[in-house]
Design a protein around this motif. Structure first.
Motif, PDB file in Angstrom:
ATOM      1  N   VAL A  18     -43.184  31.541 -39.165  1.00  0.00           N
ATOM      2  CA  VAL A  18     -42.280  32.521 -39.775  1.00  0.00           C
ATOM      3  C   VAL A  18     -42.637  33.927 -39.298  1.00  0.00           C
ATOM      4  CG1 VAL A  18     -41.550  33.576 -41.959  1.00  0.00           C
ATOM      5  CG2 VAL A  18     -41.807  31.091 -41.790  1.00  0.00           C
ATOM      6  N   ALA A  61     -39.300  28.874 -46.557  1.00  0.00           N
ATOM      7  CA  ALA A  61     -39.952  30.129 -46.927  1.00  0.00           C
ATOM      8  C   ALA A  61     -39.176  30.811 -48.052  1.00  0.00           C
ATOM      9  CB  ALA A  61     -40.019  31.050 -45.708  1.00  0.00           C
ATOM     10  N   ASN A 103     -35.869  29.844 -43.730  1.00  0.00           N
ATOM     11  CA  ASN A 103     -36.721  30.637 -42.855  1.00  0.00           C
ATOM     12  C   ASN A 103     -35.919  31.663 -42.061  1.00  0.00           C
ATOM     13  OD1 ASN A 103     -38.651  28.940 -43.857  1.00  0.00           O
ATOM     14  ND2 ASN A 103     -39.408  28.240 -41.885  1.00  0.00           N
ATOM     15  N   SER A 125     -39.291  27.252 -37.647  1.00  0.00           N
ATOM     16  CA  SER A 125     -38.783  28.604 -37.877  1.00  0.00           C
ATOM     17  C   SER A 125     -37.264  28.646 -38.000  1.00  0.00           C
ATOM     18  CB  SER A 125     -39.224  29.531 -36.737  1.00  0.00           C
ATOM     19  OG  SER A 125     -38.649  29.110 -35.517  1.00  0.00           O
ATOM     20  N   TRP A 146     -47.871  29.924 -42.514  1.00  0.00           N
ATOM     21  CA  TRP A 146     -46.760  30.868 -42.366  1.00  0.00           C
ATOM     22  C   TRP A 146     -46.664  31.446 -40.955  1.00  0.00           C
ATOM     23  CZ3 TRP A 146     -43.143  32.681 -46.045  1.00  0.00           C
ATOM     24  CH2 TRP A 146     -43.256  32.084 -47.306  1.00  0.00           C
TER      25      TRP A 146
END
Length: 201
Positions: free
Chosen positions: A87, A180, A125, A120, A84
């Motif tokens: 992000v 995400a 995201n 990203s 992650w």
């Protein structure tokens, strides 16, 4: 209109700044310093943009990525959520950009996001990352492909600087999250929130 722009040493964000300055915005670049080489490139990119836009493009504000974002990335590793990192990299950038914007009276955050290019920048995201700020996030390049962005970068003279060799990002995980989910993000955010940047500017 004052805006804060996230500025890297890459190809995209200088083009985003150019497009906004062309519309009359006063652009305040914000750079997250990883090393001297990238910082030097950023300063030369700003000089190049000023040749076109004069003082509509301001001096870059530099923050230390290791100091500001490093603790978050370390916590993600600690809890087994390193994938992650990209992000949370952008999320923490938006937090700092929002703080900077409010201090100088800027009304929006500008980014060089172009849909789907890297980890990203998928739609999922981008939605999650945008929850970091209550300011509008303007993405001038969102519908452009890489060829179109490169063409503009060459026209404004930033391309040659951007493609100069530089160290790779030290934080990028091997398998970054590309879709995400907001629920999962919020659960992880709860575990790292004490490491998020505060009063950086």
């Amino acid at each position: 209109m004052k805006v804060v722009a996230l500025l890297s040493s890459g190809i995209d964000s200088p083009v985003a700044i150019h497009l906004m300055a062309s519309r009359g915005a006063e652009v305040y670049p914000l750079h997250f310093r990883q090393d001297e080489i990238k910082e030097d490139k950023v300063r030369r990119i700003v000089d190049k943009l000023r040749e076109i836009h004069g003082d509509r493009v301001k001096d870059p504000y530099i923050v230390d990525a290791y100091e500001v974002q490093g603790p978050v990335f370390e916590k993600l590793k600690e809890i087994g959520k390193a994938k992650w990192t990209c992000v949370f990299c952008k999320y923490t950038m938006y937090i700092v950009a929002t703080e900077y914007a409010k201090k100088i009276g800027a009304k929006a955050i500008i980014t060089g996001d172009s849909l789907g290019q890297v980890a990203s920048q998928t739609l999922d995201n981008l939605m999650v990352i945008s929850t970091a700020t209550d300011l509008p996030v303007i993405r001038p390049l969102i519908a452009l492909d890489k060829e179109e962005i490169v063409k503009i970068a060459k026209e404004i003279g930033t391309f040659e600087i951007s493609i100069e060799e530089e160290p790779p990002c030290p934080f990028v995980p091997k398998f970054p999250v590309v879709r995400a989910g907001l629920g999962q993000f919020k659960n992880i955010l709860e575990k790292v929130k004490d490491k998020l940047p505060r009063e950086v500017i």
